[in-house]
Design a protein around this motif. Structure first.
Motif, PDB file in Angstrom:
ATOM      1  N   GLY A  28      21.736   7.332 -39.989  1.00  0.00           N
ATOM      2  CA  GLY A  28      21.907   8.569 -40.756  1.00  0.00           C
ATOM      3  C   GLY A  28      20.676   8.919 -41.570  1.00  0.00           C
ATOM      4  O   GLY A  28      20.238  10.072 -41.600  1.00  0.00           O
ATOM      5  N   ALA A  29      20.104   7.919 -42.228  1.00  0.00           N
ATOM      6  CA  ALA A  29      18.901   8.157 -43.028  1.00  0.00           C
ATOM      7  C   ALA A  29      17.733   8.585 -42.133  1.00  0.00           C
ATOM      8  O   ALA A  29      16.966   9.485 -42.498  1.00  0.00           O
ATOM      9  CB  ALA A  29      18.536   6.896 -43.819  1.00  0.00           C
ATOM     10  N   LEU A  30      17.604   7.960 -40.967  1.00  0.00           N
ATOM     11  CA  LEU A  30      16.530   8.335 -40.042  1.00  0.00           C
ATOM     12  C   LEU A  30      16.703   9.759 -39.531  1.00  0.00           C
ATOM     13  O   LEU A  30      15.721  10.495 -39.402  1.00  0.00           O
ATOM     14  CB  LEU A  30      16.484   7.368 -38.855  1.00  0.00           C
ATOM     15  CG  LEU A  30      15.798   6.032 -39.124  1.00  0.00           C
ATOM     16  CD1 LEU A  30      15.981   5.087 -37.936  1.00  0.00           C
ATOM     17  CD2 LEU A  30      14.330   6.227 -39.422  1.00  0.00           C
ATOM     18  N   ILE A  31      17.928  10.142 -39.248  1.00  0.00           N
ATOM     19  CA  ILE A  31      18.186  11.507 -38.782  1.00  0.00           C
ATOM     20  C   ILE A  31      17.762  12.512 -39.850  1.00  0.00           C
ATOM     21  O   ILE A  31      17.086  13.505 -39.557  1.00  0.00           O
ATOM     22  CB  ILE A  31      19.673  11.689 -38.413  1.00  0.00           C
ATOM     23  CG1 ILE A  31      19.983  10.911 -37.134  1.00  0.00           C
ATOM     24  CG2 ILE A  31      20.033  13.165 -38.245  1.00  0.00           C
ATOM     25  CD1 ILE A  31      21.461  10.762 -36.834  1.00  0.00           C
ATOM     26  N   ILE A  32      18.132  12.253 -41.094  1.00  0.00           N
ATOM     27  CA  ILE A  32      17.759  13.153 -42.189  1.00  0.00           C
ATOM     28  C   ILE A  32      16.241  13.174 -42.362  1.00  0.00           C
ATOM     29  O   ILE A  32      15.629  14.231 -42.521  1.00  0.00           O
ATOM     30  CB  ILE A  32      18.473  12.748 -43.492  1.00  0.00           C
ATOM     31  CG1 ILE A  32      19.983  13.013 -43.345  1.00  0.00           C
ATOM     32  CG2 ILE A  32      17.907  13.512 -44.690  1.00  0.00           C
ATOM     33  CD1 ILE A  32      20.825  12.448 -44.479  1.00  0.00           C
ATOM     34  N   PHE A  33      15.617  11.998 -42.312  1.00  0.00           N
ATOM     35  CA  PHE A  33      14.164  11.906 -42.464  1.00  0.00           C
ATOM     36  C   PHE A  33      13.445  12.659 -41.342  1.00  0.00           C
ATOM     37  O   PHE A  33      12.512  13.428 -41.596  1.00  0.00           O
ATOM     38  CB  PHE A  33      13.728  10.438 -42.500  1.00  0.00           C
ATOM     39  CG  PHE A  33      12.240  10.257 -42.577  1.00  0.00           C
ATOM     40  CD1 PHE A  33      11.568  10.502 -43.770  1.00  0.00           C
ATOM     41  CD2 PHE A  33      11.510   9.876 -41.468  1.00  0.00           C
ATOM     42  CE1 PHE A  33      10.191  10.352 -43.850  1.00  0.00           C
ATOM     43  CE2 PHE A  33      10.143   9.722 -41.532  1.00  0.00           C
ATOM     44  CZ  PHE A  33       9.473   9.959 -42.728  1.00  0.00           C
ATOM     45  N   ARG A  66      21.177  21.472 -39.638  1.00  0.00           N
ATOM     46  CA  ARG A  66      21.870  20.704 -38.589  1.00  0.00           C
ATOM     47  C   ARG A  66      21.544  19.216 -38.700  1.00  0.00           C
ATOM     48  O   ARG A  66      22.424  18.365 -38.565  1.00  0.00           O
ATOM     49  CB  ARG A  66      21.478  21.221 -37.212  1.00  0.00           C
ATOM     50  CG  ARG A  66      22.063  22.577 -36.909  1.00  0.00           C
ATOM     51  CD  ARG A  66      21.617  23.053 -35.552  1.00  0.00           C
ATOM     52  NE  ARG A  66      22.132  24.387 -35.292  1.00  0.00           N
ATOM     53  CZ  ARG A  66      21.515  25.290 -34.571  1.00  0.00           C
ATOM     54  NH1 ARG A  66      20.354  25.026 -34.027  1.00  0.00           N
ATOM     55  NH2 ARG A  66      22.051  26.471 -34.381  1.00  0.00           N
ATOM     56  N   PHE A  67      20.280  18.901 -38.938  1.00  0.00           N
ATOM     57  CA  PHE A  67      19.900  17.495 -39.135  1.00  0.00           C
ATOM     58  C   PHE A  67      20.627  16.908 -40.345  1.00  0.00           C
ATOM     59  O   PHE A  67      21.122  15.780 -40.287  1.00  0.00           O
ATOM     60  CB  PHE A  67      18.383  17.364 -39.353  1.00  0.00           C
ATOM     61  CG  PHE A  67      17.568  17.318 -38.087  1.00  0.00           C
ATOM     62  CD1 PHE A  67      17.463  16.149 -37.360  1.00  0.00           C
ATOM     63  CD2 PHE A  67      16.874  18.431 -37.653  1.00  0.00           C
ATOM     64  CE1 PHE A  67      16.689  16.084 -36.202  1.00  0.00           C
ATOM     65  CE2 PHE A  67      16.092  18.387 -36.503  1.00  0.00           C
ATOM     66  CZ  PHE A  67      16.007  17.212 -35.777  1.00  0.00           C
ATOM     67  N   LEU A  68      20.669  17.662 -41.442  1.00  0.00           N
ATOM     68  CA  LEU A  68      21.335  17.172 -42.649  1.00  0.00           C
ATOM     69  C   LEU A  68      22.823  16.933 -42.408  1.00  0.00           C
ATOM     70  O   LEU A  68      23.376  15.910 -42.829  1.00  0.00           O
ATOM     71  CB  LEU A  68      21.155  18.161 -43.803  1.00  0.00           C
ATOM     72  CG  LEU A  68      19.746  18.279 -44.375  1.00  0.00           C
ATOM     73  CD1 LEU A  68      19.694  19.413 -45.392  1.00  0.00           C
ATOM     74  CD2 LEU A  68      19.319  16.973 -45.007  1.00  0.00           C
ATOM     75  N   ALA A  69      23.474  17.874 -41.750  1.00  0.00           N
ATOM     76  CA  ALA A  69      24.906  17.726 -41.483  1.00  0.00           C
ATOM     77  C   ALA A  69      25.166  16.491 -40.619  1.00  0.00           C
ATOM     78  O   ALA A  69      26.085  15.704 -40.894  1.00  0.00           O
ATOM     79  CB  ALA A  69      25.445  18.980 -40.810  1.00  0.00           C
ATOM     80  N   LEU A  70      24.358  16.295 -39.583  1.00  0.00           N
ATOM     81  CA  LEU A  70      24.540  15.130 -38.712  1.00  0.00           C
ATOM     82  C   LEU A  70      24.274  13.834 -39.480  1.00  0.00           C
ATOM     83  O   LEU A  70      25.027  12.861 -39.367  1.00  0.00           O
ATOM     84  CB  LEU A  70      23.621  15.230 -37.491  1.00  0.00           C
ATOM     85  CG  LEU A  70      23.750  14.097 -36.475  1.00  0.00           C
ATOM     86  CD1 LEU A  70      25.156  14.027 -35.905  1.00  0.00           C
ATOM     87  CD2 LEU A  70      22.728  14.279 -35.362  1.00  0.00           C
ATOM     88  N   ASN A 106      29.122  18.975 -46.533  1.00  0.00           N
ATOM     89  CA  ASN A 106      29.120  19.424 -45.139  1.00  0.00           C
ATOM     90  C   ASN A 106      29.747  20.807 -45.000  1.00  0.00           C
ATOM     91  O   ASN A 106      29.285  21.619 -44.209  1.00  0.00           O
ATOM     92  CB  ASN A 106      29.855  18.427 -44.243  1.00  0.00           C
ATOM     93  CG  ASN A 106      28.914  17.443 -43.604  1.00  0.00           C
ATOM     94  OD1 ASN A 106      27.715  17.666 -43.530  1.00  0.00           O
ATOM     95  ND2 ASN A 106      29.459  16.341 -43.138  1.00  0.00           N
ATOM     96  N   PHE A 107      30.793  21.078 -45.768  1.00  0.00           N
ATOM     97  CA  PHE A 107      31.445  22.395 -45.703  1.00  0.00           C
ATOM     98  C   PHE A 107      30.468  23.493 -46.106  1.00  0.00           C
ATOM     99  O   PHE A 107      30.285  24.473 -45.395  1.00  0.00           O
ATOM    100  CB  PHE A 107      32.681  22.430 -46.604  1.00  0.00           C
ATOM    101  CG  PHE A 107      33.270  23.799 -46.743  1.00  0.00           C
ATOM    102  CD1 PHE A 107      34.028  24.346 -45.719  1.00  0.00           C
ATOM    103  CD2 PHE A 107      33.041  24.547 -47.887  1.00  0.00           C
ATOM    104  CE1 PHE A 107      34.568  25.619 -45.835  1.00  0.00           C
ATOM    105  CE2 PHE A 107      33.570  25.821 -48.016  1.00  0.00           C
ATOM    106  CZ  PHE A 107      34.337  26.356 -46.992  1.00  0.00           C
ATOM    107  N   PHE A 108      29.832  23.308 -47.258  1.00  0.00           N
ATOM    108  CA  PHE A 108      28.906  24.336 -47.736  1.00  0.00           C
ATOM    109  C   PHE A 108      27.659  24.418 -46.859  1.00  0.00           C
ATOM    110  O   PHE A 108      27.124  25.497 -46.629  1.00  0.00           O
ATOM    111  CB  PHE A 108      28.544  24.101 -49.202  1.00  0.00           C
ATOM    112  CG  PHE A 108      29.699  24.375 -50.124  1.00  0.00           C
ATOM    113  CD1 PHE A 108      30.201  25.660 -50.257  1.00  0.00           C
ATOM    114  CD2 PHE A 108      30.307  23.352 -50.829  1.00  0.00           C
ATOM    115  CE1 PHE A 108      31.281  25.925 -51.082  1.00  0.00           C
ATOM    116  CE2 PHE A 108      31.386  23.599 -51.664  1.00  0.00           C
ATOM    117  CZ  PHE A 108      31.877  24.892 -51.788  1.00  0.00           C
ATOM    118  N   LEU A 109      27.213  23.276 -46.361  1.00  0.00           N
ATOM    119  CA  LEU A 109      26.075  23.270 -45.451  1.00  0.00           C
ATOM    120  C   LEU A 109      26.438  23.992 -44.151  1.00  0.00           C
ATOM    121  O   LEU A 109      25.656  24.799 -43.652  1.00  0.00           O
ATOM    122  CB  LEU A 109      25.663  21.826 -45.161  1.00  0.00           C
ATOM    123  CG  LEU A 109      24.353  21.582 -44.440  1.00  0.00           C
ATOM    124  CD1 LEU A 109      23.186  22.234 -45.162  1.00  0.00           C
ATOM    125  CD2 LEU A 109      24.115  20.086 -44.326  1.00  0.00           C
ATOM    126  N   GLY A 110      27.638  23.738 -43.645  1.00  0.00           N
ATOM    127  CA  GLY A 110      28.097  24.420 -42.438  1.00  0.00           C
ATOM    128  C   GLY A 110      28.203  25.918 -42.636  1.00  0.00           C
ATOM    129  O   GLY A 110      27.844  26.707 -41.752  1.00  0.00           O
TER     130      GLY A 110
END
Length: 139
Positions: A28-33, A66-70, A106-110
């Motif tokens: 998860g951290a790598l995806i965000i990074f 999208r990266f942040l949500a994932l 995630n809701f607000f990001l979506g």
């Protein structure tokens, strides 16, 4: 007389799940990074090319979202795994609080992603209606 056979003692299960939690949270951290690095590179490239158009930035924000949500989904999965073996009421309460916060994020990001997607689609529709632009210098 009952005979009980433990395939994996609770302490061993906790250790195995601890390893899995670290793997999932690291993913998860790598995806965000990776998303943040990608977005920064695209942002810097857009600035250097002098195309500071809102549509370009919206596309960058949409992909970063999208990266942040994932990444947040992976982080939540790690939290759920952490409480998989005989959780205490304190751990359950902490998981509920973390899940509520991450679900709200995630809701607000979506919702923001959906708005950005609509803006990008509207910009593309306007560009198609306007037709091709004349080449610079041609009058």
């Amino acid at each position: 007389m009952t005979v009980s056979v433990e395939l994996l003692p609770e302490s061993g299960l906790r250790e195995a799940i601890g390893v899995l939690v670290r793997i999932v949270e690291t993913a998860g951290a790598l995806i965000i990074f990776i998303g943040a690095v990608w977005a920064f590179a695209r942002f810097a490239a857009a600035l250097l090319r002098g195309r500071g158009q809102a549509g370009g930035f919206n596309r960058i924000r949409l992909t970063l979202g999208r990266f942040l949500a994932l990444g947040l989904e992976f982080q939540l999965a790690g939290d759920v795994l952490r409480t998989a073996v005989a959780p205490s009421f304190t751990e359950i309460g902490q998981l509920a609080a973390i899940a509520a916060i991450r679900t709200a994020l995630n809701f607000f990001l979506g919702r923001e992603i959906a708005q950005e997607r609509a803006e990008v689609a509207a910009d593309q529709s306007e560009e198609r209606k306007a037709g091709p632009r004349p080449a610079e210098g041609a009058r």
